[in-house]
Design an enzyme around this catalytic site. Structure first.
Site, mmCIF file in Angstrom:
data_model
loop_
_atom_site.group_PDB
_atom_site.id
_atom_site.type_symbol
_atom_site.label_atom_id
_atom_site.label_comp_id
_atom_site.label_asym_id
_atom_site.label_seq_id
_atom_site.Cartn_x
_atom_site.Cartn_y
_atom_site.Cartn_z
ATOM 1 N N SER A 65 0.806 -1.224 0.000
ATOM 2 C CA SER A 65 0.000 0.000 0.000
ATOM 3 C C SER A 65 0.842 1.277 0.000
ATOM 4 O O SER A 65 0.315 2.356 -0.256
ATOM 5 C CB SER A 65 -0.945 0.024 1.208
ATOM 6 N N LYS A 114 1.337 4.548 6.908
ATOM 7 C CA LYS A 114 0.705 5.425 5.914
ATOM 8 C C LYS A 114 1.412 6.780 5.933
ATOM 9 O O LYS A 114 2.209 7.075 6.805
ATOM 10 C CB LYS A 114 -0.782 5.633 6.216
#
Length: 237
Positions: A65, A114
């Site tokens: 991701s 993230k």
């Protein structure tokens, strides 16, 4: 009268009530160098535990991701002191955080990695007429880190970040489950600053992917467009 001379055993024996011999005690002790080595190993182990707990912590990247910056299986160093003395995550930082309560409703703690796009007080919107994410009305140029060929988002959103929270996105938007996907959940997709483990500063493995993790210049340009405002982080709750 004949007397029998009893020779004393200088070493003694356990059965005669005497103390163990000096020679046997010496034979049972480790050499000085071995004891020093054992102490050194214990001290080094304690130092590593303390460093891992309070300074830097290795972290394995579990998914793609965050590509192209971080690939599945990469090992990174997380700086646990980055925000320890009154600092707070900045837009553009790549952070590791416990997603329980924001990305997960229940169960055991689970760490995620993230990029911070919005901090407390920000309004993060996608997308403007040019297809870009805006922060407080200022467009963010993500071309330097976004996965090649991808849009900033395949769907629109409009989120206001509460004080003490973060709005985070993966760089590989097509496969990343991030704040966008959790806006309707109980946690609202916003990560509490208090749940941040630390900032990713280095990729250490594999050797061929070794590099520092720097904050993209696009975020300095964004803050310049905002008049230098860093956002309102609020309390770490």
């Amino acid at each position: 009268m004949e007397t029998q001379h009893v020779h004393e055993d200088r070493d003694g024996s356990p059965g005669d009530g005497q103390q163990p011999s000096r020679s046997s005690a010496v034979r049972g002790r480790l050499p000085r160098w071995a004891r020093d080595l054992a102490v050194l190993v214990v001290v080094c182990g304690l130092v590593l535990v303390l460093v891992n707990r309070f300074v830097v912590q290795p972290f394995g990247i579990p998914s793609d991701s965050m590509e192209p910056l971080l690939k599945t299986g990469d090992r990174v160093l997380v700086n646990r002191l980055a925000y320890a003395f009154g600092g707070a995550p900045r837009r553009g930082d790549v952070v590791v955080f416990d997603g329980l309560g924001s990305f997960k409703e229940d169960g055991a703690a689970e760490d995620f990695v993230k990029r911070v796009v919005g901090v407390g007080g920000d309004r993060v919107v996608c997308c403007d007429a040019s297809g870009r994410i805006t922060v407080n009305g200022v467009a963010l140029d993500e071309s330097s880190y976004l996965y090649s060929g991808e849009k900033p988002s395949d769907f629109g959103f409009d989120a206001v970040v509460p004080p003490g929270k973060l709005f985070v996105l993966g760089d590989h938007r097509a496969v990343s489950k991030d704040s966008r996907d959790h806006l309707g959940d109980p946690g609202g997709g916003m990560v509490p600053v208090s749940k941040v483990v630390g900032r990713v500063d280095w990729v250490i493995l594999p050797v061929g992917h070794w590099r520092s993790v720097d904050r993209p210049a696009a975020f300095a340009a964004l803050e310049s467009g905002l008049g230098g405002k860093g956002g309102t982080h609020g309390h770490q709750g």
